[in-house]
Design an enzyme around this catalytic site. Structure first.
Site, PDB file in Angstrom:
ATOM      1  N   GLU A 151      -0.279  -3.873 -11.652  1.00  0.00           N
ATOM      2  CA  GLU A 151      -0.308  -2.808 -10.663  1.00  0.00           C
ATOM      3  C   GLU A 151       0.892  -1.919 -10.948  1.00  0.00           C
ATOM      4  O   GLU A 151       2.035  -2.365 -10.902  1.00  0.00           O
ATOM      5  CB  GLU A 151      -0.219  -3.405  -9.245  1.00  0.00           C
ATOM      6  CG  GLU A 151      -0.353  -2.368  -8.149  1.00  0.00           C
ATOM      7  CD  GLU A 151      -0.184  -2.961  -6.729  1.00  0.00           C
ATOM      8  OE1 GLU A 151      -0.128  -4.208  -6.605  1.00  0.00           O
ATOM      9  OE2 GLU A 151      -0.090  -2.172  -5.782  1.00  0.00           O
ATOM     10  N   ASP A 175       5.755   0.862   1.930  1.00  0.00           N
ATOM     11  CA  ASP A 175       6.662   0.061   1.105  1.00  0.00           C
ATOM     12  C   ASP A 175       7.990  -0.222   1.782  1.00  0.00           C
ATOM     13  O   ASP A 175       8.547   0.613   2.484  1.00  0.00           O
ATOM     14  CB  ASP A 175       6.902   0.764  -0.226  1.00  0.00           C
ATOM     15  CG  ASP A 175       5.702   0.621  -1.149  1.00  0.00           C
ATOM     16  OD1 ASP A 175       5.308  -0.531  -1.417  1.00  0.00           O
ATOM     17  OD2 ASP A 175       5.154   1.648  -1.573  1.00  0.00           O
TER      18      ASP A 175
END
Lengths: 299, 411
Positions: A86, A97
């Protein structure tokens, strides 16, 4: 407004009159009848889950700490035994995030000449062309929606296809808003995320929209290491399985070999992000760490 | 007029659609984790505004706690100094807590309580929304945390102190530039973590659906009152109605009833004033509508100051309430449709307007509101000396004393 040129409106499900990403080509490509049309038939991402064991998905931030090192980190993850890579695209407002990935993105963006989606696709292409291992793991790009809008949906999809990127994860693009992207992204899997807060209705929508695999966000909050796995994770995975035959990969908060092994026992894939990015400045450390994760999962 | 007016449920100007889109703008671009919460919020909001008990409590608090209706004051000396026939000021500065923000926080905090949430969070730039949220939380017995950029904490120390006095926790946000956009991001991230027990009180008409629609509803009391007060004062016609735009909540609250209830041929010019900061030819401004391009930030699609890679840019204004790189999605739609005109005002022009209102009327406006006031001389030139203009004075300037002193006003 300049977005209509390449990016177009993100909005087409609810307003048929809204501009589509590319009026000229969309008629042939688009799946208007079923905007949530599922996976490309010969999905390389899907294949990564057909090895008879849970897949290890490792997140690397493109451009962190610099372009060359991030490319080496990709190769290190592949050597260490990652089944899927990824590749994170640095973005200035990464809502999903936690601090490790957000700070890595900030460092990458501050690099010479800036570093964004185009550069991340170039890193992916360099890796795919020369992965340094015999059977290169497929690359799935993780990007937020706005860099894709800015570059243009069709342009982004074209560049990703040319680079050999197998799929995308766009955490702030819910299935309901995905039709314009689906219309231009043939050959690229689009992986959607479930959350612990997803209702059965939402699970049905997300799993129907997703291709290759389902990204199960294990905990509320942002990406990053956690001391222990979310309680009820096994139930969460089972609730997703009620809606789909696709593999379910678990991410958010998986940071140790022991946790990876625990998740591997209940899911089809294990996604490790922040714990790798933390080591990314030293690709040798990434390789050792990924090797340890893979061993624990396959032990 | 003795009572508070609310928008009616049936709307001729019918935005947004069911998915929260205003033309192509708006929508819901957020992680899955908060989508169920947004859907629950949309349902609860709709039920609440159709519930007479909820509306009665909202209206009675606006009247008896906020002090509504706020006056529509005829400012003759300002009109004369500006070269206009008449200037009417919608005095949101006279509300409890000193700005329009409290109209919205009362609505949202009542909704939070109705939904069984014990805790609210908010972002704040100038501190006005933070103070309004902390005030309303105190009133309703809710726990409150306010996210505020470290630069804004420095610029608005008085409001930080007020929030703490009111029992709120002020959470400093050191990310990015330490201003409003960073505070919104921090609050959104926190909401993703605590979505199950926490209600996010967004302070402007922005964010994912249903926030822009909900904030518009609660702020529409401004424009609804203006229309009623014009009738009451037998003001047959206004040539222009002006408000400042950061995220755009006082502006949409002012404009929306005109868009909905006044036929286009009778409608005054509706004009929004964005922050031009140090000038549009610099990169130090907050003029998303004038200089931005459409993009996604904080969960919605709208005009946005962004770089070539789609990262949000830092916005700047002397006023902490206007330095946001995006703008509420309905304003993007209104701009494209030509229903509202958007102009820009520099720091220097805003300060000049601030000084003028203070000197000729004895009203000290917020620097944000001064951006709207700064359009008056331009409107005199455009519309002539007989024109009538309504300006929403969104807040008072007490919070800005340090800034205007630093800028050299008052010697």
């Amino acid at each position: 407004m300049d977005s209509a040129g390449t990016g177009g409106s993100p909005h087409s499900l609810s307003s048929p009159g809204a501009p589509t990403p590319s009026a000229s080509s969309s008629a042939a490509e688009a799946s208007f009848g079923n905007p949530l049309a599922p996976a490309p038939a010969a999905s390389r991402l899907r294949a990564a889950f057909l090895k008879g064991r849970p897949a290890l998905i490792t997140y690397v931030m493109a451009g962190y700490p610099d372009r060359a090192t991030s490319l080496e980190a990709l190769r290190a993850a592949a050597r260490g035994g990652a089944d899927v890579i990824e590749l994170g695209v640095p973005y200035g407002d990464p809502l999903a995030d936690g601090p490790v990935i957000a700070e890595a993105a900030a460092v990458a963006r501050a690099g010479e000449g800036g570093f964004g989606l185009i550069h991340a696709i170039q890193v992916a292409e360099a890796f795919i062309r020369d992965p340094g291992v015999d059977h290169a793991p497929p690359v799935v790009a993780m990007t937020y929606m706005n860099p894709v809008m800015r570059l243009g949906l069709k342009e982004t999809a074209g560049r990703m296809r040319a680079a050999g990127i197998a799929g995308v994860i766009i955490p702030d693009m819910p299935p309901e808003a995905a039709a314009p992207w689906r219309q231009v992204s043939q050959g690229i899997d689009t992986v959607f995320l479930t959350a612990p807060t997803s209702t059965p209705d939402r699970l049905a929508i997300v799993t129907a929209a997703s291709s290759a695999f389902i990204y199960c966000v294990s905990a509320v909050g942002t990406t990053g290491e956690r001391e222990s796995l979310a309680a009820g994770l096994s139930d969460q995975v089972e609730r997703i399985r009620l809606h789909t035959d696709l593999p379910v990969a678990v991410g958010f908060g998986v940071s140790t070999a022991a946790q990876a092994a625990q998740v591997a026992a209940i899911a089809d894939g294990v996604i490790v992000g922040s714990a790798i990015v933390k080591r990314q400045a030293d690709p040798r450390e990434v390789e050792t760490f990924v090797r340890g994760l893979a061993a624990a999962m396959r032990g | 007029m003795s009572d508070v007016l609310l928008p009616s449920a049936d709307m001729a100007y019918s935005t947004p659609d069911a998915q929260g889109f205003y033309g192509p703008y708006g929508g819901t671009f957020v992680p899955e984790t908060v989508i169920p919460a947004l859907q629950e919020l949309a349902t609860s909001y709709q039920e609440a505004i159709e519930d007479v008990t909820f509306l009665e409590e909202f209206i009675s608090l606006l009247r008896d706690y906020v002090g509504r209706p706020s006056p529509l004051y005829r400012a003759d000396r300002l009109a004369e100094a500006s070269g206009l026939g008449a200037v009417y000021l919608k005095r949101e500065d006279l509300n409890h807590t000193g700005a329009h923000k409290i109209n919205n926080t009362i609505g949202q905090c009542l909704l939070a309580r109705r939904m069984g949430k014990k805790r609210v969070i908010a972002e704040t730039g100038a501190g006005q929304h933070g103070v309004a949220t902390a005030t309303t939380a105190a009133l309703l017995g809710l726990e409150c945390s306010v996210f505020m950029g470290v630069e804004d904490i420095r610029r608005q120390a008085l409001n930080v102190y007020k929030m703490r006095l009111l029992g709120a926790e002020v959470v400093p946000v050191a990310d990015g530039q330490g201003t409003l956009a960073d505070a919104v991001t921090a609050a959104l991230r926190h909401w993703v973590e605590r979505v199950e027990d926490t209600f996010y009180v967004i302070g402007s008409a922005l964010g994912p659906h249903p926030y822009p629609q909900m904030v518009r509803y609660f702020q529409s009391v401004i424009g609804s009152e203006i229309l009623g007060q014009m009738e009451e004062k037998r003001i047959a016609h206004a040539d222009a109605v002006v408000a400042c735009i950061g995220g755009g909540s006082n502006a949409i609250g002012t404009f929306y009833p005109f868009l909905r209830d006044v036929p286009a041929e009778d409608r005054p010019l509706l004009i929004g004033a964005e922050a031009a900061g140090l000038g549009l030819d610099t990169d130090r401004h907050g003029a998303a509508l004038t200089k931005g391009t459409p993009g996604i930030l904080h969960g919605f699609y709208s005009y946005l100051l962004q770089d070539d890679e789609g990262n949000p840019l830092e916005a700047y204004s002397i006023s902490a309430g206007l330095d946001y790189p995006g703008v509420g999605p309905e304003h993007s739609y209104l701009k494209d449709e030509g229903l509202v005109r958007y102009e820009t005002v520099t720091d220097a022009e805003a300060l000049e307007a601030f000084a003028l209102l203070t000197r000729v009327e004895g009203i000290i406006p917020a620097i944000e509101s001064s951006h709207a006031l700064a359009l008056l001389p331009r409107l005199a030139a455009e519309l002539g000396p007989d024109a009538t203009v309504v300006v929403t004075v969104s807040g008072r300037g007490d919070k800005d004393m340090d800034i205007v002193r630093e800028a050299g006003l008052g010697g």
